[in-house]
Design an enzyme around this catalytic site. Structure first.
Site, PDB file in Angstrom:
ATOM      1  N   CYS A   1      -7.495  21.662  54.895  1.00 38.48           N
ATOM      2  CA  CYS A   1      -7.795  23.027  55.274  1.00 38.48           C
ATOM      3  C   CYS A   1      -6.765  23.885  54.571  1.00 38.48           C
ATOM      4  O   CYS A   1      -5.867  23.378  53.915  1.00 38.48           O
ATOM      5  CB  CYS A   1      -7.618  23.194  56.779  1.00 38.48           C
ATOM      6  SG  CYS A   1      -8.464  21.932  57.739  1.00 38.48           S
TER       7      CYS A   1
ATOM      8  N   TRP B   1     -11.854  22.497  57.035  1.00 38.70           N
ATOM      9  CA  TRP B   1     -12.725  21.440  56.511  1.00 38.70           C
ATOM     10  C   TRP B   1     -12.681  20.363  57.584  1.00 38.70           C
ATOM     11  O   TRP B   1     -11.668  19.673  57.742  1.00 38.70           O
ATOM     12  CB  TRP B   1     -12.185  20.919  55.185  1.00 38.70           C
ATOM     13  CG  TRP B   1     -13.042  19.906  54.503  1.00 38.70           C
ATOM     14  CD1 TRP B   1     -14.228  20.128  53.867  1.00 38.70           C
ATOM     15  CD2 TRP B   1     -12.771  18.504  54.359  1.00 38.70           C
ATOM     16  NE1 TRP B   1     -14.703  18.956  53.339  1.00 38.70           N
ATOM     17  CE2 TRP B   1     -13.831  17.940  53.628  1.00 38.70           C
ATOM     18  CE3 TRP B   1     -11.743  17.666  54.785  1.00 38.70           C
ATOM     19  CZ2 TRP B   1     -13.901  16.592  53.304  1.00 38.70           C
ATOM     20  CZ3 TRP B   1     -11.807  16.320  54.467  1.00 38.70           C
ATOM     21  CH2 TRP B   1     -12.879  15.798  53.735  1.00 38.70           C
TER      22      TRP B   1
ATOM     23  N   ASN C   1      -3.109  21.901  59.041  1.00 35.63           N
ATOM     24  CA  ASN C   1      -3.802  21.192  57.954  1.00 35.63           C
ATOM     25  C   ASN C   1      -3.326  19.744  57.992  1.00 35.63           C
ATOM     26  O   ASN C   1      -2.114  19.503  57.976  1.00 35.63           O
ATOM     27  CB  ASN C   1      -3.423  21.846  56.616  1.00 35.63           C
ATOM     28  CG  ASN C   1      -3.854  21.014  55.424  1.00 35.63           C
ATOM     29  OD1 ASN C   1      -4.899  20.377  55.458  1.00 35.63           O
ATOM     30  ND2 ASN C   1      -3.045  21.000  54.381  1.00 35.63           N
ATOM     31  N   GLY C   2      -4.253  18.798  58.064  1.00 36.71           N
ATOM     32  CA  GLY C   2      -3.853  17.389  58.071  1.00 36.71           C
ATOM     33  C   GLY C   2      -4.455  16.671  59.267  1.00 36.71           C
ATOM     34  O   GLY C   2      -5.461  17.101  59.827  1.00 36.71           O
TER      35      GLY C   2
ATOM     36  N   HIS D   1     -31.369  -5.100  34.970  1.00 36.92           N
ATOM     37  CA  HIS D   1     -30.853  -5.921  36.071  1.00 36.92           C
ATOM     38  C   HIS D   1     -31.038  -5.231  37.419  1.00 36.92           C
ATOM     39  O   HIS D   1     -30.307  -5.533  38.370  1.00 36.92           O
ATOM     40  CB  HIS D   1     -29.373  -6.247  35.841  1.00 36.92           C
ATOM     41  CG  HIS D   1     -29.139  -7.041  34.592  1.00 36.92           C
ATOM     42  ND1 HIS D   1     -29.649  -8.300  34.397  1.00 36.92           N
ATOM     43  CD2 HIS D   1     -28.476  -6.722  33.444  1.00 36.92           C
ATOM     44  CE1 HIS D   1     -29.304  -8.744  33.195  1.00 36.92           C
ATOM     45  NE2 HIS D   1     -28.596  -7.798  32.599  1.00 36.92           N
TER      46      HIS D   1
ATOM     47  N   LYS E   1     -12.242  21.039  47.599  1.00 32.34           N
ATOM     48  CA  LYS E   1     -11.699  20.832  46.258  1.00 32.34           C
ATOM     49  C   LYS E   1     -10.558  19.829  46.258  1.00 32.34           C
ATOM     50  O   LYS E   1     -10.469  18.973  45.381  1.00 32.34           O
ATOM     51  CB  LYS E   1     -11.194  22.174  45.708  1.00 32.34           C
ATOM     52  CG  LYS E   1     -10.594  22.034  44.333  1.00 32.34           C
ATOM     53  CD  LYS E   1     -11.321  22.872  43.354  1.00 32.34           C
ATOM     54  CE  LYS E   1     -11.019  22.507  41.932  1.00 32.34           C
ATOM     55  NZ  LYS E   1     -12.040  21.631  41.349  1.00 32.34           N
TER      56      LYS E   1
HETATM   57  C1  G6P Z   1     -12.467  16.233  45.519  1.00 34.82           C
HETATM   58  C2  G6P Z   1     -13.206  17.239  44.669  1.00 34.82           C
HETATM   59  C3  G6P Z   1     -13.608  16.598  43.339  1.00 34.82           C
HETATM   60  C4  G6P Z   1     -12.389  16.041  42.636  1.00 34.82           C
HETATM   61  C5  G6P Z   1     -11.641  15.039  43.548  1.00 34.82           C
HETATM   62  C6  G6P Z   1     -10.298  14.644  42.956  1.00 34.82           C
HETATM   63  O1  G6P Z   1     -13.334  15.243  45.943  1.00 34.82           O
HETATM   64  O2  G6P Z   1     -14.343  17.735  45.351  1.00 34.82           O
HETATM   65  O3  G6P Z   1     -14.216  17.582  42.508  1.00 34.82           O
HETATM   66  O4  G6P Z   1     -12.775  15.398  41.469  1.00 34.82           O
HETATM   67  O5  G6P Z   1     -11.360  15.664  44.804  1.00 34.82           O
HETATM   68  O6  G6P Z   1      -9.446  15.742  42.931  1.00 34.82           O
HETATM   69  P1  G6P Z   1      -8.132  15.803  42.057  1.00 34.82           P
HETATM   70  O7  G6P Z   1      -7.519  17.134  42.407  1.00 34.82           O
HETATM   71  O8  G6P Z   1      -7.272  14.658  42.505  1.00 34.82           O
HETATM   72  O9  G6P Z   1      -8.536  15.705  40.640  1.00 34.82           O
END
Ligand code: G6P
Length: 586
Positions: free
Chosen positions: A2, A74, A100-101, A486, A581
């Site tokens: 979050c 989130w 957050n966490g 396969h 993200k």
């Molecule tokens: C989340 C995001 C992805 C991203 C992944 C890894 O799942 O939605 O788009 O590829 O984290 O994030 P990072 O910051 O470690 O590249």
């Protein structure tokens, strides 16, 4: 994961907080809330939805007072409901928190607090922090000692900000980010510098196991035992302020479109690190690559590049699989960790595991101030600017460019890689967006899309399928060309679309054959290739270039296709449902 934010200063806190929350929505966006203090009284508003929606419904930014806290959520513990949104007040209403966490021992803490007569309004783990603080504050009557006692009772990964009704702010960091922004007569507390970057670029990165106290007179940083820590102020790059969409409809489109430029910046501010990392690679006993999501897909490309162009064997391991891959890491080896944010919990854990085996760590990341940067022996920056769209786009191509630069450094008679040619290819493909828009309309109602590629194009097929899933919610799968017979061939009929990644390199003939086998079963074929073929129902032409340019050229049209299909399906390309993200929890 979050976002949390706190403000104590000389302006109305609520509008500042709402603005900061809008910028940090990439961290989680299912609900939002703000609490402020004025005249020794805490007022709070919160609800389900994105910042824009909840703010226009409840006027969060109208809350009174010059001290406040805010949150975008989130969901981890408890559904997406108004009650589970933060901030959470304590039972007395005299303390409110944003968190957050994850609090791992929240069940036990909750039961104990219930025995003491506390009641709970939400299903979250976070609410225990508010009531635990109240209980400890009523006993100790002092914010500093309350914080020391409270953090000693919490288990898990967290950063939280507590606001007391006398206007004091207290915040603690334990394995989740927490940053102080220092302005003129004002302080910010935030998960990300984006929360306050317009107001100040003077920041303090709070270390793990420290907490912060802010009142009208001063700001203090202490460790969890209560010893004062000398603050270290650093300046963050103003580049972070570049987080506007400009004329683009969405961040995702902006970020896709920037790639012809951003690829030039990859690794540029950390040039020495490319050299240093190639020295590490030459001397390493064993080499591993790791990452999550898109960054893991880039690591798969890295493995191909290292073996083909540098004759170096390596192993790519999904970060979240590392804890379950016992004995996979040989001691004294090298781990290349890829991460846009540098904050993905799974990646940090993988790094931790490798460090326990005495491995050196090379980090390829965008955020040079992230936890991963601080944990690594060698840091290579993507320098592609903030990536706000949840689905990674420009960070992926920047990761590939850095990998190219590493193999270029490793090659004996310096490979020539024409970055200008790569950039021109991207620009050329971007000009085709009207054609891709039309194709997006064709695929919008399809329930299954497969993406097929061989060799280095297989990771691109996986990454393409990931983009389609994230942005359009259409089921998509990456297939290794040879694996078609396969299993996946059983799925081919007239209801599916298959994207064939088929540039004119050594994989071309075999992949064309796969396309024919699929076509014979009635599926529609989208060919991504520099060569046309009658087997393609739709042909997306990519420029004929050096073989190293192909993986990037192939990626761009699928990013665009996924973006436009998201628009066709009326989903929000910047904030796909249920995703975030930067996943800072396990
Ligand atoms: C989340 C995001 C992805 C991203 C992944 C890894 O799942 O939605 O788009 O590829 O984290 O994030 P990072 O910051 O470690 O590249």
């Amino acid at each position: 994961m979050c976002s949390i934010i706190g403000y104590s200063g000389n302006e109305n806190a609520a509008p500042v907080i709402v603005k900061g929350l809008r910028r940090m929505e990439y961290r989680g966006y299912d609900s939002v809330g703000v609490a402020t203090e004025s005249n020794n009284h805490i007022e709070l508003k919160k609800g389900v939805g994105k910042v824009e929606v909840v703010n226009s419904k409840f006027q969060l930014d109208d809350l009174p007072g010059s001290i406040g806290i805010g949150h975008t959520r989130w969901a981890t513990h408890g559904k997406v409901t108004d009650a589970n949104a933060h901030p959470h007040p304590s039972n007395s209403g005299k303390i409110a928190i944003v968190h957050n966490g994850i609090i791992e021992n929240f069940d036990e803490l909750k039961e104990n607090l219930k025995k003491d007569g506390y009641s709970f309004q939400s299903e979250t783990d976070s609410e225990v922090i508010a009531n635990l603080l109240q209980k400890n504050y009523e006993n100790l009557n002092d914010v500093k000692n309350t914080m020391i006692k409270t953090v000693s009772e919490l288990r898990g990964h967290y950063s939280f900000i507590a606001m007391f009704e006398n206007g004091q702010l207290a915040a603690a960091r334990y394995h989740e980010p927490l940053i102080i922004g220092i302005g003129k007569e004002k302080y910010f507390l935030s998960s990300d510098v984006l929360g306050f970057i317009e107001q100040t670029d003077d920041v303090i990165y709070i270390d793990n196991g420290n907490f912060v106290l802010i009142d009208q007179e001063k700001m203090q940083i202490l460790d969890f035992d209560g010893n004062e820590i000398k603050p270290q102020i650093t300046k963050v790059s103003k580049e972070f302020a570049d987080v506007y969409k400009g004329d683009y409809a969405h961040f995702t489109l902006k970020e896709i479109s920037e790639q012809s430029e951003t690829i030039f910046k990859a690794g540029e501010t950390t040039k020495d690190s490319i050299k240093k990392s190639s020295d590490y690679l030459k001397n390493a006993k064993n080499i591993y690559l790791t990452g999550s999501g898109t960054s893991h897909n880039a690591s798969l490309v890295g493995k191909y590049l290292l073996s083909k162009y540098a004759k170096i064997k390596s192993e790519s391991i999904i970060a979240s699989e590392m804890p379950f891959s016992e004995n996979i890491i040989e001691p004294n080896s090298l781990l290349i960790a890829l991460s846009q944010s540098g904050e993905s919990a799974d990646v940090l854990e993988a790094v931790n595991i490798a460090k326990k085996s005495n491995c050196k760590i090379i980090a390829i990341l965008n955020s040079l101030t992230s936890t991963l940067a601080r944990e690594s022996d060698c840091v290579i920056g993507m320098n592609c600017g903030p990536e706000i769209g949840v689905a990674a786009t420009k960070s992926f191509t920047s990761q590939l460019i850095i990998l190219y630069k590493i193999i270029q450094e490793l090659s004996d008679e310096k490979m020539v890689i024409d970055f200008q040619e790569i950039s021109s290819s991207i620009s050329q493909i971007l000009m085709e967006h009207n054609k891709i828009k039309k194709l997006a309309n064709e695929i919008k109602d399809i329930s299954d899309i497969y993406v097929l590629g061989r060799g280095i194009h297989y990771p691109i097929a996986i990454e393409s399928a990931l983009k389609i899933k994230e942005l359009t919610y259409i089921h998509a799968e990456g297939i290794a060309g040879g694996e078609l017979k396969h299993g996946p061939l059983a799925l081919m009929d007239s209801s599916v679309f298959v994207i064939i990644i088929n540039p004119g390199d050594s994989t071309y003939q075999d992949t064309l054959m796969s396309a024919r086998e699929i076509k014979a079963r009635g599926a529609k074929i989208i060919g991504i290739s520099d060569k046309s073929s009658d087997v393609y129902d739709y042909w997306i032409q990519i420029p004929k270039t050096h073989e190293l340019t192909f993986p990037i050229s192939e990626t761009i049209p699928i990013q665009l296709l996924s973006y436009y299909a998201a628009l066709e399906k009326d989903t929000d390309p910047d904030y796909p449902r249920n995703l975030a993200k930067s996943v800072t929890v396990k």
